[in-house]
Design an enzyme around this catalytic site. Structure first.
Site, PDB file in Angstrom:
ATOM      1  CB  THR A  46     -33.589  15.350  40.239  1.00 45.08           C
ATOM      2  OG1 THR A  46     -34.286  16.154  41.189  1.00 45.08           O
ATOM      3  CG2 THR A  46     -32.227  14.970  40.782  1.00 45.08           C
ATOM      4  CE1 TYR A 109     -24.819  25.613  51.235  1.00 38.08           C
ATOM      5  CE2 TYR A 109     -25.664  27.850  51.044  1.00 38.08           C
ATOM      6  CZ  TYR A 109     -24.671  26.972  51.444  1.00 38.08           C
ATOM      7  OH  TYR A 109     -23.544  27.454  52.050  1.00 38.08           O
ATOM      8  CE  LYS A 163     -39.866  12.408  42.120  1.00 37.94           C
ATOM      9  NZ  LYS A 163     -38.872  12.852  41.116  1.00 37.94           N
ATOM     10  CB  ILE A 205     -42.444  11.339  39.438  1.00 38.86           C
ATOM     11  CG1 ILE A 205     -43.840  11.964  39.271  1.00 38.86           C
ATOM     12  CG2 ILE A 205     -41.406  12.108  38.628  1.00 38.86           C
ATOM     13  CD1 ILE A 205     -43.949  13.396  39.745  1.00 38.86           C
TER      14      ILE A 205
END
Length: 294
Positions: A46, A109, A163, A205
């Site tokens: 990201t 989505y 994560k 992370i």
């Protein structure tokens, strides 16, 4: 064996003004991270703006990062997608490029059901020969990995950890209890590193590690060495900066912070844009308080 223990950096992707990757700067960032004891490099997640990079560029970034890092630290490739076939193709490309593991975000989505998540992740993992770390960030994806789902996925040979960026410590505790200590738990939120370590986490992370790699590494290392008070001091001391790094959508503030530190990583790729002036001042103040700026 865990892919890594400690602080892995969710590395930004430095860009030229035309949006292309600045590989010279990329190397500088990787060397900065390794010199400051970062335990793993997460490439094109990201924070690395994977959503606006082509598969070819992502794979090239992974290949380059592995070339620079060698075997000094693991290189983990962000390779998630909301299309299972696409995810397989991208993850296999990252594996061929030298990735030591992949980090796979939940399908966004279209928002798979829990049954769909099990099918998706199992299918992708079985197409690979390297470890898979699940990535749960429902605030971005609208899709949450429930504890029982994480448990079912932990039975897949090469799905080795998760994560967790749900922010829900009760859910994270349940996941840790169900999956046990052999399933690696990483904090995905910089303000929850020590709480998740207390639940048996292996590390973080981290976005914070982009600008404070040594401090983030030390936070985990102190906790693992039994210096809980020292780890908590580092966690609490970073809260103002962490808050500022998320005062706008990630990675807008962290790229601004690196630019303020002189790293010249460029702007975010559209539709992300430069920070609002008010928020930029908030970020500068937090960086000054933390000792990153004079």
């Amino acid at each position: 064996m865990a892919v890594f223990t400690g602080a892995g950096v969710a590395l930004v992707t430095p860009t030229h003004p035309d949006g292309s990757v600045n590989f010279e700067k990329f190397k500088e960032l990787i060397e900065f991270q390794i010199a400051n004891d970062t335990d793993a490099l997460i490439i094109c997640g990201t924070t690395g703006e994977a959503s606006t990079l082509t598969d070819e560029v992502q794979i090239e970034c992974v290949r380059y990062a592995k070339e620079v890092a060698g075997n000094r630290v693991p290189v983990i490739a962000g390779a998630g997608s909301n299309d299972t076939k696409h995810c397989i193709d991208l993850a296999q490309g990252c594996e061929k490029a030298g990735a030591d593991a992949v980090l796979l975000v939940t399908p966004y989505y279209n928002k798979a059901t829990q049954k769909g998540l099990i099918l998706h992740y199992t299918t992708v993992a079985e197409s690979l020969n390297i470890p898979v770390i699940l990535y749960n960030v429902p605030g971005r994806t609208g899709c949450n990995i429930q504890p029982q789902t994480a448990y079912e996925l932990s039975k897949v040979k090469n799905i080795v950890g998760i994560k967790e960026a749900s922010g829900n410590l009760s859910q994270i505790a349940e996941t840790a209890a169900l999956c046990g200590p052999d399933f690696d738990l990483y904090s995905g939120n910089d303000d929850q590193i020590t709480p998740i370590l207390a639940l048996g986490g292996k590390g973080v992370i981290s976005v914070l590690s982009n600008v404070a790699p040594k401090q983030t590494h030390d936070m985990v290392a102190k906790f693992m060495a039994g210096d809980i008070e020292g780890a908590a001091e580092l966690q609490l001391g970073a809260i103002e900066l962490i808050k500022a790094l998320f005062c706008e959508v990630n990675p807008i503030p962290v790229k601004a912070a690196l630019n303020l530190m002189g790293y010249e990583v460029g702007s975010c790729r559209m539709p992300l844009c430069d920070m609002e002036e008010k928020n930029l001042e908030t970020l500068k103040t937090a960086m000054q308080h933390y000792g990153l700026l004079k």
